[in-house]
Write a protein that holds these residues in place. Structure first.
Motif, PDB file in Angstrom:
ATOM      1  N   LEU A 103       0.815  -1.177  -0.162  1.00 12.25           N
ATOM      2  CA  LEU A 103       0.037  -0.107  -0.001  1.00 12.25           C
ATOM      3  C   LEU A 103       0.636   1.405  -0.050  1.00 12.25           C
ATOM      4  O   LEU A 103       0.287   2.332   0.154  1.00 12.25           O
ATOM      5  N   SER A 104       2.227   1.231  -0.228  1.00 18.44           N
ATOM      6  CA  SER A 104       2.994   2.434  -0.475  1.00 18.44           C
ATOM      7  C   SER A 104       2.613   2.855  -1.686  1.00 18.44           C
ATOM      8  O   SER A 104       2.216   2.307  -2.750  1.00 18.44           O
ATOM      9  N   PRO A 105       2.620   4.274  -1.581  1.00 21.61           N
ATOM     10  CA  PRO A 105       2.210   5.201  -2.891  1.00 21.61           C
ATOM     11  C   PRO A 105       2.894   4.533  -4.249  1.00 21.61           C
ATOM     12  O   PRO A 105       2.058   4.672  -5.221  1.00 21.61           O
ATOM     13  N   GLU A 106       4.242   4.284  -4.337  1.00 25.78           N
ATOM     14  CA  GLU A 106       4.930   3.946  -5.564  1.00 25.78           C
ATOM     15  C   GLU A 106       4.431   2.542  -5.715  1.00 25.78           C
ATOM     16  O   GLU A 106       4.715   2.105  -7.045  1.00 25.78           O
ATOM     17  N   GLN A 107       3.778   1.841  -4.999  1.00 27.93           N
ATOM     18  CA  GLN A 107       3.391   0.452  -5.205  1.00 27.93           C
ATOM     19  C   GLN A 107       1.900   0.172  -5.604  1.00 27.93           C
ATOM     20  O   GLN A 107       1.429  -0.869  -6.241  1.00 27.93           O
ATOM     21  N   LEU A 108       1.075   1.234  -5.158  1.00 24.83           N
ATOM     22  CA  LEU A 108      -0.381   1.204  -5.467  1.00 24.83           C
ATOM     23  C   LEU A 108      -0.585   1.329  -6.848  1.00 24.83           C
ATOM     24  O   LEU A 108       0.009   1.781  -7.774  1.00 24.83           O
ATOM     25  N   ASN A 109      -1.446   0.100  -7.273  1.00 27.93           N
ATOM     26  CA  ASN A 109      -1.813  -0.077  -8.887  1.00 27.93           C
ATOM     27  C   ASN A 109      -3.166  -0.043  -9.261  1.00 27.93           C
ATOM     28  O   ASN A 109      -3.800  -1.182  -9.099  1.00 27.93           O
ATOM     29  N   PRO A 110      -3.936   1.074  -9.592  1.00 29.72           N
ATOM     30  CA  PRO A 110      -5.143   0.958 -10.110  1.00 29.72           C
ATOM     31  C   PRO A 110      -5.701  -0.114 -10.649  1.00 29.72           C
ATOM     32  O   PRO A 110      -6.814  -0.530 -10.645  1.00 29.72           O
TER      33      PRO A 110
ATOM     34  N   ARG B  58      26.771  -1.455 -12.746  1.00 36.50           N
ATOM     35  CA  ARG B  58      25.933  -0.511 -12.280  1.00 36.50           C
ATOM     36  C   ARG B  58      24.546  -0.442 -13.279  1.00 36.50           C
ATOM     37  O   ARG B  58      24.634  -0.389 -14.195  1.00 36.50           O
ATOM     38  N   TYR B  59      23.545  -0.329 -12.659  1.00 39.59           N
ATOM     39  CA  TYR B  59      22.559  -0.102 -13.257  1.00 39.59           C
ATOM     40  C   TYR B  59      21.315   0.870 -12.479  1.00 39.59           C
ATOM     41  O   TYR B  59      21.553   1.001 -11.126  1.00 39.59           O
ATOM     42  N   GLY B  60      20.413   1.510 -13.198  1.00 41.51           N
ATOM     43  CA  GLY B  60      19.319   2.259 -12.366  1.00 41.51           C
ATOM     44  C   GLY B  60      18.040   1.801 -13.148  1.00 41.51           C
ATOM     45  O   GLY B  60      17.980   1.422 -14.011  1.00 41.51           O
ATOM     46  N   THR B  61      16.999   2.074 -12.328  1.00 39.07           N
ATOM     47  CA  THR B  61      15.597   1.598 -12.808  1.00 39.07           C
ATOM     48  C   THR B  61      14.675   2.606 -12.157  1.00 39.07           C
ATOM     49  O   THR B  61      15.075   3.621 -11.358  1.00 39.07           O
ATOM     50  N   GLN B  62      13.328   2.650 -12.760  1.00 38.65           N
ATOM     51  CA  GLN B  62      12.174   3.604 -12.577  1.00 38.65           C
ATOM     52  C   GLN B  62      11.152   2.833 -12.271  1.00 38.65           C
ATOM     53  O   GLN B  62      10.970   1.834 -13.116  1.00 38.65           O
ATOM     54  N   ALA B  63      10.213   3.094 -11.313  1.00 36.09           N
ATOM     55  CA  ALA B  63       9.037   2.143 -11.299  1.00 36.09           C
ATOM     56  C   ALA B  63       8.186   2.478 -12.020  1.00 36.09           C
ATOM     57  O   ALA B  63       7.877   3.671 -12.439  1.00 36.09           O
ATOM     58  N   SER B  64       7.242   1.525 -12.468  1.00 37.96           N
ATOM     59  CA  SER B  64       6.005   1.761 -13.028  1.00 37.96           C
ATOM     60  C   SER B  64       4.946   0.898 -12.751  1.00 37.96           C
ATOM     61  O   SER B  64       5.274  -0.068 -12.043  1.00 37.96           O
ATOM     62  N   LEU B  65       3.865   0.822 -13.218  1.00 39.23           N
ATOM     63  CA  LEU B  65       2.732   0.002 -12.979  1.00 39.23           C
ATOM     64  C   LEU B  65       2.873  -1.407 -13.418  1.00 39.23           C
ATOM     65  O   LEU B  65       2.409  -2.399 -12.891  1.00 39.23           O
ATOM     66  N   SER B  66       3.740  -1.513 -14.479  1.00 47.05           N
ATOM     67  CA  SER B  66       4.173  -3.135 -15.059  1.00 47.05           C
ATOM     68  C   SER B  66       5.433  -3.546 -14.381  1.00 47.05           C
ATOM     69  O   SER B  66       6.066  -4.320 -14.977  1.00 47.05           O
ATOM     70  N   GLY B  67       6.032  -2.734 -13.339  1.00 48.69           N
ATOM     71  CA  GLY B  67       7.157  -3.146 -12.714  1.00 48.69           C
ATOM     72  C   GLY B  67       8.407  -2.212 -12.889  1.00 48.69           C
ATOM     73  O   GLY B  67       8.292  -1.178 -13.895  1.00 48.69           O
ATOM     74  N   PRO B  68       9.620  -2.478 -12.425  1.00 48.17           N
ATOM     75  CA  PRO B  68      10.873  -1.593 -12.486  1.00 48.17           C
ATOM     76  C   PRO B  68      11.206  -1.790 -13.862  1.00 48.17           C
ATOM     77  O   PRO B  68      11.253  -3.011 -14.700  1.00 48.17           O
ATOM     78  N   TYR B  69      11.730  -0.490 -14.752  1.00 44.86           N
ATOM     79  CA  TYR B  69      12.279  -0.838 -15.849  1.00 44.86           C
ATOM     80  C   TYR B  69      13.643  -0.027 -15.907  1.00 44.86           C
ATOM     81  O   TYR B  69      13.918   0.938 -15.347  1.00 44.86           O
ATOM     82  N   LEU B  70      14.624  -0.294 -16.617  1.00 45.62           N
ATOM     83  CA  LEU B  70      15.780  -0.130 -16.820  1.00 45.62           C
ATOM     84  C   LEU B  70      15.821   1.433 -17.461  1.00 45.62           C
ATOM     85  O   LEU B  70      15.369   1.820 -18.277  1.00 45.62           O
ATOM     86  N   THR B  71      16.554   2.402 -16.584  1.00 45.01           N
ATOM     87  CA  THR B  71      16.788   3.673 -17.224  1.00 45.01           C
ATOM     88  C   THR B  71      18.196   4.183 -17.427  1.00 45.01           C
ATOM     89  O   THR B  71      18.547   4.743 -18.309  1.00 45.01           O
TER      90      THR B  71
ATOM     91  N   VAL C 243       2.156 -13.301 -26.234  1.00 44.87           N
ATOM     92  CA  VAL C 243       1.054 -13.862 -25.115  1.00 44.87           C
ATOM     93  C   VAL C 243       0.632 -12.595 -24.151  1.00 44.87           C
ATOM     94  O   VAL C 243      -0.514 -12.497 -23.870  1.00 44.87           O
ATOM     95  N   TYR C 244       1.474 -11.614 -23.882  1.00 47.62           N
ATOM     96  CA  TYR C 244       1.172 -10.423 -23.141  1.00 47.62           C
ATOM     97  C   TYR C 244       0.274  -9.314 -23.721  1.00 47.62           C
ATOM     98  O   TYR C 244      -0.297  -8.622 -22.702  1.00 47.62           O
TER      99      TYR C 244
ATOM    100  N   ASN D 254       2.778 -10.841 -13.741  1.00 47.13           N
ATOM    101  CA  ASN D 254       2.729  -9.441 -13.665  1.00 47.13           C
ATOM    102  C   ASN D 254       1.603  -9.122 -13.225  1.00 47.13           C
ATOM    103  O   ASN D 254       0.663  -9.598 -14.016  1.00 47.13           O
ATOM    104  N   PRO D 255       1.248  -8.279 -12.208  1.00 47.42           N
ATOM    105  CA  PRO D 255      -0.027  -8.030 -11.945  1.00 47.42           C
ATOM    106  C   PRO D 255      -0.916  -7.005 -12.885  1.00 47.42           C
ATOM    107  O   PRO D 255      -2.173  -7.019 -13.137  1.00 47.42           O
ATOM    108  N   LEU D 256      -0.190  -6.298 -13.628  1.00 46.13           N
ATOM    109  CA  LEU D 256      -0.896  -5.482 -14.766  1.00 46.13           C
ATOM    110  C   LEU D 256      -1.388  -6.508 -15.771  1.00 46.13           C
ATOM    111  O   LEU D 256      -2.424  -6.140 -16.231  1.00 46.13           O
TER     112      LEU D 256
END
Length: 428
Positions: free
Chosen positions: A45-52, A370-383, A242-243, A284-286
């Protein structure tokens, strides 16, 4: 005629009768197991993990999560209203994106709520501003690109449409032009899920008649979208892959253009989806939230007039069989990055069943990776990878060596022993 020939003849006869797209008589146990995979996500229920989309998917399904479902909607409302209705000078990164806001509006409609009042008006105005900004980025000559994507652009129009909120003809016109002349806008054709989302928006506009001046173009564009999706069906039965199949089926189910080809294609897609469910392809929840509605013969277009009192089966958490404690088996995965100089190649050992994200974390702990990611409703993706960030029209593509693109993200894909995975910076 042999057994196989008789079966194919029977399927052909059924296809000829199936004028509309229907996915019926799916094993309820399979559907319930699919829904159970969403329950753990509803505890985040954290704001970054809530998924409408989780809430939307459940409300349009034959399943319900009881009190947990109501609590999840309450958490969504608190989070989105607080972030969107706070001071405009607050951190913009904490505010929902256009796609997140659109899905939140779908979640409200899935609960039979219309946005209204001062707070609702601000939500609608914010989404309309997003669309106007994207329209400006595309440009009057259509030579530009949305800051986000045409997928999110279509999703935004759909969300406003199900709330009976009209957008300007020029906003709809950009999406219509993109479908009409997609071959002139980019090198590759639109992905199936983008076409499907555009089609769902057009279906809603056609039914609601919110843009009567565009009605003829909308009707023609819908036929074009349906035709393109049907042509994208693979020999296995998926639309695209499939997705992207669940969203494509949502569009085809909402179609007012029944044909023999449509019915036959949907029967084939149903068989492919059932095989994928047997192999637990959907984690994947989405993706699950897009699949559950079609297993209940629903689509996002049904949010125009949702049936909120329809009976739904209460989900119970899945029971896990306790396993004996033992040392986990290790697998070896080779990680490659060729888009930098000097190039990177390193072998990583992780427990069997680990995700690609686990592989990246292990590589970062034990090498120069080294790597960086950004959160999204379909999960983290590489930035970024090795300090190199993806530009505005670039992204880090995941490939199973040598050149097979992965269909899942870093949190969902689980490499096998001996696999080599490459991270490659490519243009959109």
């Amino acid at each position: 005629m042999g057994c196989l020939g008789a079966l194919l003849f029977l399927l052909g006869g059924l296809g000829a009768l199936a004028q509309t797209c229907e996915i019926t008589e799916v094993d309820s146990t399979l559907v319930e197991r699919l829904g159970q995979r969403l329950l753990p996500w509803m505890d985040r229920l954290s704001p970054e993990q809530l998924n409408p989309s989780i809430y939307v998917g459940l409300r349009l399904s034959s399943l319900q999560a009881g009190a947990k479902e109501a609590h999840y909607l309450h958490s969504l409302k608190l989070s989105y209203q607080q972030s969107l209705l706070s001071n405009d000078n607050s951190d913009s990164e904490a505010k929902p994106s256009m796609g997140q806001l659109a899905l939140y509006l779908l979640a409200l409609r899935a609960n039979c709520e219309f946005v209204g009042g001062r707070k609702g008006g601000r939500l609608v105005s914010q989404l309309k501003r997003f669309l106007e900004d994207e329209k400006g980025a595309i440009g009057h000559n259509h030579q530009g690109h949305p800051h986000t994507s045409y997928y999110q652009y279509g999703l935004g129009i759909l969300a406003l449409c199900v709330h009976q909120k009209r957008v300007h003809d020029s906003v709809v016109g950009k999406l219509l032009y993109a479908v009409e002349y997609e071959q002139h806008l980019q090198q590759d054709h639109f992905p199936v899920d983008t076409l499907a989302m555009a089609g769902l928006a057009f279906s809603c506009l056609e039914l609601s008649n919110l843009n009567p001046n565009q009605r003829n173009r909308i009707t023609v564009a819908l036929g074009r979208v349906q035709e393109k999706i049907l042509k994208a069906q693979t020999p296995e039965g998926h639309f695209g892959n499939v997705y992207s199949t669940p969203l494509a089926l949502q569009l085809l189910m909402a179609s007012l253009r029944p044909t023999v080809e449509l019915g036959t294609a949907c029967l084939k897609a149903k068989a492919a989806l059932l095989a994928s469910l047997q192999h637990k392809a959907f984690q994947n929840p989405l993706m699950i939230s897009q699949l559950l509605p079609i297993l209940n013969q629903k689509s996002y277009v049904d949010l125009i007039s949702p049936h909120c009192q329809a009976p739904r089966v209460l989900l119970e958490p899945a029971t896990e069989t306790p396993s004996q404690t033992q040392v986990p088996e290790l697998i070896h995965v080779t990680l490659k990055v060729s888009s930098i100089f000097p190039s990177y190649r390193h072998s990583v050992s992780v427990p069997v069943g680990s995700s690609l994200e686990d592989v990246l974390k292990k590589a970062q702990e034990h090498s120069r990776f080294r790597y960086g990611t950004q959160a999204s409703l379909s999960g983290p993706y590489l930035t970024s990878v090795m300090g190199k960030k993806a530009g505005e029209r670039e992204f880090w593509q995941l490939l199973r060596a040598p050149d097979t693109p992965l269909l899942q993200g870093i949190a969902d894909y689980r490499p096998r022993d001996g696999e080599a995975v490459e991270l490659r910076l490519v243009g959109r």
